[in-house]
Design a protein around this motif. Sequence first.
Motif, PDB file in Angstrom:
ATOM      1  N   TRP A 189       8.848  -7.834  -9.424  1.00 55.08           N
ATOM      2  CA  TRP A 189       7.687  -7.439 -10.221  1.00 55.08           C
ATOM      3  C   TRP A 189       6.757  -8.610 -10.487  1.00 55.08           C
ATOM      4  O   TRP A 189       5.523  -8.447 -10.484  1.00 55.08           O
ATOM      5  CB  TRP A 189       8.117  -6.762 -11.522  1.00 55.08           C
ATOM      6  N   ALA A 190       7.307  -9.798 -10.733  1.00 55.71           N
ATOM      7  CA  ALA A 190       6.469 -10.961 -11.035  1.00 55.71           C
ATOM      8  C   ALA A 190       5.601 -11.335  -9.835  1.00 55.71           C
ATOM      9  O   ALA A 190       4.414 -11.647  -9.980  1.00 55.71           O
ATOM     10  CB  ALA A 190       7.338 -12.138 -11.467  1.00 55.71           C
ATOM     11  N   GLY A 191       6.190 -11.278  -8.639  1.00 61.25           N
ATOM     12  CA  GLY A 191       5.420 -11.562  -7.437  1.00 61.25           C
ATOM     13  C   GLY A 191       4.298 -10.563  -7.230  1.00 61.25           C
ATOM     14  O   GLY A 191       3.203 -10.913  -6.765  1.00 61.25           O
ATOM     15  N   TYR A 192       4.567  -9.303  -7.586  1.00 55.36           N
ATOM     16  CA  TYR A 192       3.517  -8.285  -7.478  1.00 55.36           C
ATOM     17  C   TYR A 192       2.337  -8.632  -8.383  1.00 55.36           C
ATOM     18  O   TYR A 192       1.166  -8.524  -7.968  1.00 55.36           O
ATOM     19  CB  TYR A 192       4.084  -6.919  -7.844  1.00 55.36           C
ATOM     20  N   TRP A 193       2.612  -9.062  -9.615  1.00 54.06           N
ATOM     21  CA  TRP A 193       1.521  -9.415 -10.529  1.00 54.06           C
ATOM     22  C   TRP A 193       0.763 -10.662 -10.068  1.00 54.06           C
ATOM     23  O   TRP A 193      -0.447 -10.772 -10.299  1.00 54.06           O
ATOM     24  CB  TRP A 193       2.059  -9.588 -11.945  1.00 54.06           C
ATOM     25  N   ARG A 194       1.452 -11.582  -9.390  1.00 56.55           N
ATOM     26  CA  ARG A 194       0.730 -12.722  -8.803  1.00 56.55           C
ATOM     27  C   ARG A 194      -0.250 -12.228  -7.750  1.00 56.55           C
ATOM     28  O   ARG A 194      -1.365 -12.739  -7.629  1.00 56.55           O
ATOM     29  CB  ARG A 194       1.722 -13.716  -8.201  1.00 56.55           C
ATOM     30  N   GLY A 195       0.174 -11.191  -7.010  1.00 58.82           N
ATOM     31  CA  GLY A 195      -0.716 -10.599  -6.017  1.00 58.82           C
ATOM     32  C   GLY A 195      -1.911  -9.914  -6.654  1.00 58.82           C
ATOM     33  O   GLY A 195      -3.047 -10.021  -6.169  1.00 58.82           O
ATOM     34  N   ARG A 197      -3.238 -10.662  -9.555  1.00 55.67           N
ATOM     35  CA  ARG A 197      -4.108 -11.721 -10.099  1.00 55.67           C
ATOM     36  C   ARG A 197      -4.966 -12.315  -8.989  1.00 55.67           C
ATOM     37  O   ARG A 197      -6.173 -12.511  -9.156  1.00 55.67           O
ATOM     38  CB  ARG A 197      -3.261 -12.808 -10.754  1.00 55.67           C
ATOM     39  N   ALA A 198      -4.353 -12.579  -7.842  1.00 55.84           N
ATOM     40  CA  ALA A 198      -5.093 -13.133  -6.715  1.00 55.84           C
ATOM     41  C   ALA A 198      -6.146 -12.162  -6.196  1.00 55.84           C
ATOM     42  O   ALA A 198      -7.168 -12.573  -5.634  1.00 55.84           O
ATOM     43  CB  ALA A 198      -4.123 -13.502  -5.595  1.00 55.84           C
ATOM     44  N   ASN A 199      -5.903 -10.856  -6.414  1.00 60.16           N
ATOM     45  CA  ASN A 199      -6.831  -9.834  -5.924  1.00 60.16           C
ATOM     46  C   ASN A 199      -7.856  -9.434  -6.982  1.00 60.16           C
ATOM     47  O   ASN A 199      -8.564  -8.432  -6.827  1.00 60.16           O
ATOM     48  CB  ASN A 199      -6.051  -8.607  -5.454  1.00 60.16           C
ATOM     49  N   GLY A 200      -7.954 -10.193  -8.075  1.00 58.36           N
ATOM     50  CA  GLY A 200      -9.054 -10.010  -9.026  1.00 58.36           C
ATOM     51  C   GLY A 200      -8.845  -8.988 -10.110  1.00 58.36           C
ATOM     52  O   GLY A 200      -9.831  -8.432 -10.627  1.00 58.36           O
ATOM     53  N   VAL A 201      -7.598  -8.716 -10.510  1.00 57.95           N
ATOM     54  CA  VAL A 201      -7.373  -7.769 -11.604  1.00 57.95           C
ATOM     55  C   VAL A 201      -8.059  -8.265 -12.872  1.00 57.95           C
ATOM     56  O   VAL A 201      -8.028  -9.459 -13.182  1.00 57.95           O
ATOM     57  CB  VAL A 201      -5.869  -7.541 -11.858  1.00 57.95           C
ATOM     58  N   LEU A 202      -8.719  -7.364 -13.584  1.00 58.80           N
ATOM     59  CA  LEU A 202      -9.367  -7.675 -14.861  1.00 58.80           C
ATOM     60  C   LEU A 202      -8.450  -7.201 -15.990  1.00 58.80           C
ATOM     61  O   LEU A 202      -8.043  -6.041 -16.010  1.00 58.80           O
ATOM     62  CB  LEU A 202     -10.723  -6.980 -14.970  1.00 58.80           C
TER      63      LEU A 202
END
Length: 347
Positions: A189-195, A197-202
């Motif tokens: 799950w943590a790696g997914y959130w890094r993805g 963040r990198a993809n511009g989640v607001l």
Amino acid sequence: YKAFLAAAVATLALGVVAYGGGDEKPTSVVLVTHDSFVVSDDVKAAFEQESGLKLRILQSGDAGELLSKALLTAGNPQGDVLFGVDNNLLSRALEGDLFEAYESPALEGIDERYVLDPEHRVTPIDHGEVCLNYDKAWFTEREIAPPRSLEDLVEPRYEDLLVVENPAISTPGLAFLLATVAHFGEDRWAGYWRGLRANGVLVVDGWEEAYNAHFSGAAGSRGDRPIVVSYASSPPAEVIFRTPKPTEAPTAVIASSCFRQIELAGVLRGARNEDGARKLIDFMLSKRFQEDVPLSMFVFPVDPSAQLPPEFAEFAVVPEAPLELAPEKIGANRDRWVKEWTSIVLR
């Protein structure tokens, strides 16, 4: 802290005024709940007529604030029944010894999957899934396929399109974080959130800001983000509240992203009117109350025989297998997950 304490004391004072004093037989029952609680006037009147009791409603902020204030007065409560604790916060409520056990006879008709406490310290009243919603017109106009899964959101074509709520302070934000834990597991799950963040989640503070200010699919919104964390009931709400009323929901739900929230009620330990509290919980499981919750609070009844409004029946999504985590697992890990999420997404 001082501001919170002052607010808690003020709320307690209001509760004392509403609750009354003395040793006489109670003529009212006090429901302590969150600010989103709504009941139709005729349904409230039906309870009062059936029970012979005046129903007083004491609202105490959002679900997190409600629970925090209730824990401050555990054993000497502001009311008789607390409604609004959900499966994400249940462990805190049970550890705080807030409730007296009560097994309502009306539970016979309720699906066992909603019964989260075998000791019946809390009773399920409604459920509402937190899901990703998307703006159908935005994707159609640009000839882009809308996302169909959580995994899709890290793809380049969805860069800068998603807005979510902060799980540290938002109930739907926490539910979405839990959805990612449930789906990807502890190791991914943590790696997914890094993805993300990198993809511009607001990330914004709460649902109101996310949905009405940033989501392009909300009625009257000038937002530029076509994907938002909201609810399974948001599409029918868009139909109900738009003028003129559309024949098709302008937004849609990504069913595989949905995380189940179950709202619960319980008889508060130390309640002055324990008999009235039990009558209220019985009533909240009655078909009269259950059929009121969709259009009052935009959630779903736990009684499978309750009839849904036409807009819900046509436009709402009730996922067959929503993402879920056991309340004990949430309780044991919630704070750690939120802290880790904060270090990943907001650092």
